[in-house]
Design a protein around this motif. Structure first.
Motif, short mmCIF file in Angstrom:
data_model
loop_
_atom_site.label_atom_id
_atom_site.label_comp_id
_atom_site.label_asym_id
_atom_site.label_seq_id
_atom_site.Cartn_x
_atom_site.Cartn_y
_atom_site.Cartn_z
N ARG A 1 -12.76 7.49 7.63
CA ARG A 1 -13.90 8.38 7.87
C ARG A 1 -15.17 7.67 7.43
O ARG A 1 -15.32 7.32 6.25
N GLU B 1 -13.93 6.51 3.66
CA GLU B 1 -12.74 7.02 2.99
C GLU B 1 -11.58 7.08 3.97
O GLU B 1 -11.77 7.11 5.18
N VAL B 2 -10.37 7.14 3.41
CA VAL B 2 -9.18 7.33 4.23
C VAL B 2 -8.13 8.08 3.41
O VAL B 2 -8.08 7.93 2.18
N ASP B 3 -7.35 8.87 4.07
CA ASP B 3 -6.27 9.61 3.42
C ASP B 3 -5.18 8.62 3.02
O ASP B 3 -4.64 7.92 3.88
N LEU C 1 -7.87 3.84 -5.10
CA LEU C 1 -7.64 5.27 -5.24
C LEU C 1 -7.12 5.57 -6.64
O LEU C 1 -6.62 4.67 -7.33
N THR D 1 -7.10 11.22 -5.41
CA THR D 1 -8.34 11.07 -4.65
C THR D 1 -7.99 10.51 -3.27
O THR D 1 -6.88 10.02 -3.06
N ASP D 2 -8.93 10.59 -2.37
CA ASP D 2 -8.82 9.79 -1.16
C ASP D 2 -8.95 8.31 -1.53
O ASP D 2 -9.42 7.97 -2.63
N SER E 1 -5.15 -0.25 -3.40
CA SER E 1 -4.19 0.50 -2.57
C SER E 1 -2.81 -0.13 -2.53
O SER E 1 -1.80 0.57 -2.37
#
Length: 484
Positions: free
Chosen positions: A40, A48-50, A86, A97-98, A154
């Motif tokens: 996003r 951001e990303v899930d 994250l 968090t995202d 990540s």
């Protein structure tokens, strides 16, 4: 029965998607899979990303590749984005968090607060103080989002989800700005400067070696290879001579040059970092970044100028040149060698006669010009001009972009036979992790380039085009002075 010489599953978890390959030492790539990821892009430079989307893309792409291969594998390896971070609960694995993506700029004010320590951090970690790297984003999460759980890059979360281990490899640790570049261990001083001294940090491991086992892709297999994405591509491209470099054209563009077993601190705006650590021995490289490449192409597509990357060549080739249009695609700021993430991009020279083709050509020239500036910086640090640029990544399929790159560099550009060099690099260390008796030469297939682009314009013409681009960058810098 699987032996140490069997196929391996190599997964490249990237910004906009995950690619997986099943690689056999004798037959090459025998299966592949892919899964999209859509970060996003939010106002204020937030990206951001899930985290669940990252994990599901890894599992989906890996299972696709295995299904396509129709064979079991001996091990799996994982390449990662590097600076995406994250917070998560280490007891349950649940994200808190995202994931804040490497392109995100929200930690800029925190970097401004620490500006007095920029030179100290450069000397200690090899990295300039910039929100691109992990530590500023980690500190931002702690200050503004949560004090709970752990905050990591990540890859640590993905590895934990797959195997339960809590580790990162040395090359990824080197992208945090928390690693002592000389000792290849966590720096108490850097941790204290970022207010992260109390963090539970992952154990730093070699790129090749057993980490744990996973059943995420079916029957239980060991995870034996870990590398950050660009260093994996550097290995796959077999860049070992100081006069050669590789550049990967993905969401951004990343040019790396190998410097051997001693770290270098760049004097030309590049990053000094770990290339990989194997059997306890560390190799180093110089690294320069262009923040927006495929993401700039996607931006043009979102505006309706083109429908996607496949339109670059047909649309751009409809005109002979950029028609006087100059595009500085600093859509997420300028990285190396300027390190001005606060800048915005510019398009100048527009007229009523400007067509989509002119914009596409101007974008290709803007990308190629930034890479040329990074290459010049690398040559300055190495003390010798580059002799060739080896390239990989999805956008190397564009003959227009690759020819433009060769023209502005005034060097041959060799396109990798397979664009998925990152996955091939992690496949190599995964095989080493299975069989430490192998050598790098045995696990890295040299390969022949699929295409070689030679310069088609003169050095004077290239210098003139680069001069126009530099003038536009200078104008941007003049309009946006550095924050005090």
């Amino acid at each position: 029965m699987i032996t140490n010489d069997g196929p391996v599953l190599a997964i490249d978890q990237g910004t906009s998607g995950t690619k997986a390959l099943v690689v056999c030492p004798e037959r090459g790539v025998i299966g592949s899979g892919a899964a999209d990821v859509r970060p996003r892009y939010l106002p204020g430079g937030l990206v951001e990303v899930d985290p669940a989307a990252l994990l599901s893309s890894v599992v989906d792409a890996g299972r696709q590749a295995l299904a396509a291969a129709g064979e079991a594998v001996a091990a799996v390896g994982l390449a990662n984005q590097g600076e995406t971070v994250l917070a998560w609960d280490p007891a349950t694995g649940r994200p808190l968090t995202d994931a804040i993506v490497w392109q995100d700029r929200r930690a800029e004010p925190l970097c401004t607060e620490l500006a007095a320590y920029d030179e100290e951090l450069r000397e200690l970690t090899g990295l300039p103080l910039d929100p691109y790297f992990a530590a500023p984003k980690m500190a931002w999460i702690r200050r503004f989002l949560t004090q709970e759980g752990t905050v990591t890059t990540s890859d640590v979360w993905l590895i934990h989800q797959l195997t339960g281990a809590y580790v990162t490899d040395a090359s990824t640790a080197g992208r945090t700005q928390l690693l002592d570049l000389d000792r290849v261990s966590w720096s108490e001083r850097a941790l204290d400067l970022f207010g992260l001294g109390a963090e539970l940090l992952p154990r730093i491991v070699d790129a090749a070696g057993p980490v744990g086992t996973t059943t995420a892709f079916g029957p239980e297999i060991p995870l034996t290879g870990l590398l950050v994405d660009q260093q994996a591509a550097l290995l796959a491209q077999n860049v070992t001579a100081p006069s050669t470099a590789k550049c990967t054209y993905g969401t951004g563009a990343f040019l790396l040059a190998q410097t051997g077993n001693r770290p270098r601190r760049s004097t030309n705006g590049l990053v000094g970092c770990v290339a990989w650590r194997l059997a306890g021995e560390t190799s180093y490289c110089l690294d320069g970044q262009v923040y927006t490449v495929a993401s700039a192409v996607r931006w043009l597509a979102d505006l309706g100028v083109i429908s996607g990357a496949r339109d670059i060549d047909p649309v751009g080739s409809a005109v002979p040149d950029s028609g006087g249009v100059t595009f500085v695609p600093a859509l997420a700021g300028l990285a190396a060698p300027w390190w001005r993430g606060d800048l915005r991009g510019s398009v100048t020279g527009l007229g009523l006669d400007t067509t989509p083709g002119h914009l596409v050509r101007a974008l290709c020239e803007g990308i190629a010009a930034q890479v040329a500036e990074v290459a010049a910086a690398a040559a300055g640090d190495l003390g010798a001009p580059l002799s060739v640029l080896r390239v990989d990544g999805g956008l190397t399929r564009s003959a227009l972009l690759m020819q433009t790159q060769a023209d502005l560099l005034q060097l041959p550009v060799e396109v990798a036979e397979l664009p998925d060099a990152t996955a091939l690099g992690v496949a190599a260390v995964t095989r080493l992790g299975l069989n430490p008796g192998l050598s790098l030469r045995e696990v890295v297939a040299p390969g022949k380039p699929s295409a070689v682009y030679e310069p088609q314009i003169s050095a004077d013409q290239a210098a003139e085009r680069l001069g126009v681009f530099r003038a536009e960058v200078a104008a941007l810098l003049a309009r946006t002075p550095t924050a005090p």
